[in-house]
Enzyme design. Sequence first.
Site, mmCIF file in Angstrom:
data_model
loop_
_atom_site.group_PDB
_atom_site.id
_atom_site.type_symbol
_atom_site.label_atom_id
_atom_site.label_comp_id
_atom_site.label_asym_id
_atom_site.label_seq_id
_atom_site.Cartn_x
_atom_site.Cartn_y
_atom_site.Cartn_z
ATOM 1 N N ASN A 56 25.684 -53.724 64.384
ATOM 2 C CA ASN A 56 24.808 -52.610 63.987
ATOM 3 C C ASN A 56 25.605 -51.327 63.769
ATOM 4 O O ASN A 56 25.050 -50.232 63.811
ATOM 5 C CB ASN A 56 23.748 -52.368 65.070
ATOM 6 C CG ASN A 56 22.902 -53.596 65.317
ATOM 7 O OD1 ASN A 56 22.372 -54.179 64.386
ATOM 8 N ND2 ASN A 56 22.776 -53.992 66.569
ATOM 9 N N HIS A 142 10.156 -54.945 68.110
ATOM 10 C CA HIS A 142 11.280 -55.327 68.972
ATOM 11 C C HIS A 142 10.824 -55.659 70.399
ATOM 12 O O HIS A 142 9.835 -55.113 70.892
ATOM 13 C CB HIS A 142 12.250 -54.139 69.012
ATOM 14 C CG HIS A 142 13.565 -54.407 69.651
ATOM 15 N ND1 HIS A 142 13.841 -54.029 70.946
ATOM 16 C CD2 HIS A 142 14.688 -54.990 69.173
ATOM 17 C CE1 HIS A 142 15.097 -54.370 71.230
ATOM 18 N NE2 HIS A 142 15.627 -54.950 70.181
ATOM 19 N N GLU A 184 8.292 -50.102 64.580
ATOM 20 C CA GLU A 184 9.636 -49.755 64.123
ATOM 21 C C GLU A 184 9.488 -49.131 62.739
ATOM 22 O O GLU A 184 8.538 -49.441 62.018
ATOM 23 C CB GLU A 184 10.503 -51.023 64.028
ATOM 24 C CG GLU A 184 10.690 -51.713 65.356
ATOM 25 C CD GLU A 184 11.512 -52.998 65.269
ATOM 26 O OE1 GLU A 184 12.431 -53.071 64.443
ATOM 27 O OE2 GLU A 184 11.213 -53.918 66.037
ATOM 28 N N SER A 188 14.122 -54.619 62.586
ATOM 29 C CA SER A 188 15.493 -54.996 62.911
ATOM 30 C C SER A 188 15.889 -56.356 62.360
ATOM 31 O O SER A 188 17.064 -56.590 62.118
ATOM 32 C CB SER A 188 15.695 -54.964 64.423
ATOM 33 O OG SER A 188 14.812 -55.852 65.062
ATOM 34 N N ASP A 213 9.841 -46.241 66.229
ATOM 35 C CA ASP A 213 11.179 -46.599 66.695
ATOM 36 C C ASP A 213 12.131 -46.587 65.504
ATOM 37 O O ASP A 213 12.048 -47.431 64.611
ATOM 38 C CB ASP A 213 11.104 -47.986 67.356
ATOM 39 C CG ASP A 213 12.455 -48.465 67.877
ATOM 40 O OD1 ASP A 213 13.497 -47.914 67.460
ATOM 41 O OD2 ASP A 213 12.465 -49.411 68.689
ATOM 42 N N HIS A 216 17.075 -48.470 63.664
ATOM 43 C CA HIS A 216 17.905 -48.889 62.528
ATOM 44 C C HIS A 216 17.868 -47.890 61.379
ATOM 45 O O HIS A 216 18.426 -48.148 60.321
ATOM 46 C CB HIS A 216 17.478 -50.271 62.046
ATOM 47 C CG HIS A 216 17.736 -51.333 63.064
ATOM 48 N ND1 HIS A 216 18.930 -52.014 63.146
ATOM 49 C CD2 HIS A 216 16.973 -51.791 64.086
ATOM 50 C CE1 HIS A 216 18.879 -52.867 64.152
ATOM 51 N NE2 HIS A 216 17.706 -52.748 64.746
ATOM 52 N N LYS A 247 23.616 -47.747 67.471
ATOM 53 C CA LYS A 247 23.780 -48.389 66.160
ATOM 54 C C LYS A 247 24.618 -47.471 65.258
ATOM 55 O O LYS A 247 25.811 -47.344 65.477
ATOM 56 C CB LYS A 247 22.414 -48.792 65.648
ATOM 57 C CG LYS A 247 21.959 -50.004 66.483
ATOM 58 C CD LYS A 247 20.552 -50.402 66.443
ATOM 59 C CE LYS A 247 20.368 -51.579 67.423
ATOM 60 N NZ LYS A 247 18.995 -51.786 67.834
HETATM 61 C C1 LIG Z 1 18.477 -52.259 69.176
HETATM 62 C C2 LIG Z 1 17.062 -51.869 69.270
HETATM 63 C C3 LIG Z 1 16.568 -51.242 70.407
HETATM 64 C C4 LIG Z 1 17.373 -51.138 71.666
HETATM 65 O O1 LIG Z 1 18.367 -50.215 71.581
HETATM 66 P P1 LIG Z 1 19.582 -50.312 72.633
HETATM 67 O O2 LIG Z 1 20.134 -48.950 72.621
HETATM 68 O O3 LIG Z 1 20.500 -51.352 72.111
HETATM 69 O O4 LIG Z 1 18.989 -50.686 73.942
HETATM 70 C C5 LIG Z 1 15.277 -50.767 70.387
HETATM 71 N N1 LIG Z 1 14.491 -50.939 69.302
HETATM 72 C C6 LIG Z 1 14.932 -51.560 68.198
HETATM 73 C C7 LIG Z 1 14.030 -51.711 67.031
HETATM 74 C C8 LIG Z 1 16.217 -52.073 68.150
HETATM 75 O O5 LIG Z 1 16.634 -52.739 67.092
#
Ligand SMILES: *Cc1c(COP(=O)(O)O)cnc(C)c1O
Length: 393
Positions: A56, A142, A184, A188, A213, A216, A247
């Site tokens: 990522n 997620h 999201e 993801s 969220d 990404h 990421k």
């Molecule tokens: C990776 C991810 C997370 C978690 O993030 P981390 O910092 O790795 O714990 C949360 N939500 C989504 C959509 C993700 O892809």
Amino acid sequence: MASTESPAASGWLGELRDELDDLDRQSLRRTVLTPRDGQGETLSIDGRELLNLTSNNYLGLAADSRVVEAAAEAARAYGASVSASRLLCGSTPLHEELEGRLAALKGQEAALLYSSGYLANLGVLTALARPGDVIFSDALNHASIIDGCRLSGAGTQVYRHCDAGHLAELLAATPARRRLIVSETVFSMDGDVAPLPSLVELARAHDAVLVLDEAHATGVLGPNGEGALARLGLDPEGIVIVGTLSKALASAGGFVAADATVIDYLVNRSRPFIFNTALPPASVGAALAALDIVAAEPERRAHLDALATRLRDGLLAAGYPPSGSETAIVPLLLGSADAALALEQRLRDAGILSRAIRPPTVPEGTARIRFNLIATHTTDDVDRVLAAVPPPA
Ligand SMILES: *Cc1c(COP(=O)(O)O)cnc(C)c1O
């Protein structure tokens, strides 16, 4: 029965082994893969250099010397650990600076750091929803969002993926003390984008809290890397935004950016914030440096976008159906876990690392290879991937 086996080995440990064997039989067993070098556009694995299409690290900043140096400098200034939660003495000026920068990036009044994006989702959902409330959640959200919903004790209504019509129906049919909509912005595992204008409108119409969220999207989308809302020119006011530093921002940690009242409330009511040691200074320093680069080098986003378009177009030309992806996450749906593992191996033989994504990460029957591009890849790298992908079965 004079067995030398311990009672555990024939009891609960045996049960665990049986379950792992079951996973093996279903091609669902997972193992850790350890590259011998850092996180760049190639990875050294089992003595081979593999082109990295599985991380990522969207902007290629995880190994950027400016980011690494900022991490080292922060550690020298403030130590390897802060050794306490933020509410005791685990805060540094860098933590405050980063929160200010993240709030500004997201067009919000304030922001709050968490130790991970996972914890940020748990923290915001458990603080804002409780039994008697209802959370409306996209079917492909997620695991950290799903776990936040569960832990909150609120009712959960799952709407079909990106289906605002279904969400509207559920909102109309579900009374609750407080309602939250959670999605999201960039999904993801599919790289598609949520119907954000409709989500914003439905949240306003139903007086619901909208939690988005941007794991990404942060650093990747929008003219200045603000995220998916900015890409669409949507006003972020009133929206609760979750993000991660892990990421595009080349660090570790998560955050929530929102109205100052929401942030103040989280400081007082969010258990994953209150009862967790604050981020180490190195992580904070790295994220600050990454934000500087996000602002100063928009060409990274433009190149990433061009690479993703080239990969998507190439897969279409090879006869694969359109995936719905609009981002640097380009899935190749294969269906069975076996097929996904077989393609992972075939790509690896061709010097390309892209890992099979299987249930429960994705729904049953939608196992896939997920190509994640990095801004430091070249068009030749993309062409190499396209040459290694077999025609659709
Ligand atoms: C990776 C991810 C997370 C978690 O993030 P981390 O910092 O790795 O714990 C949360 N939500 C989504 C959509 C993700 O892809």
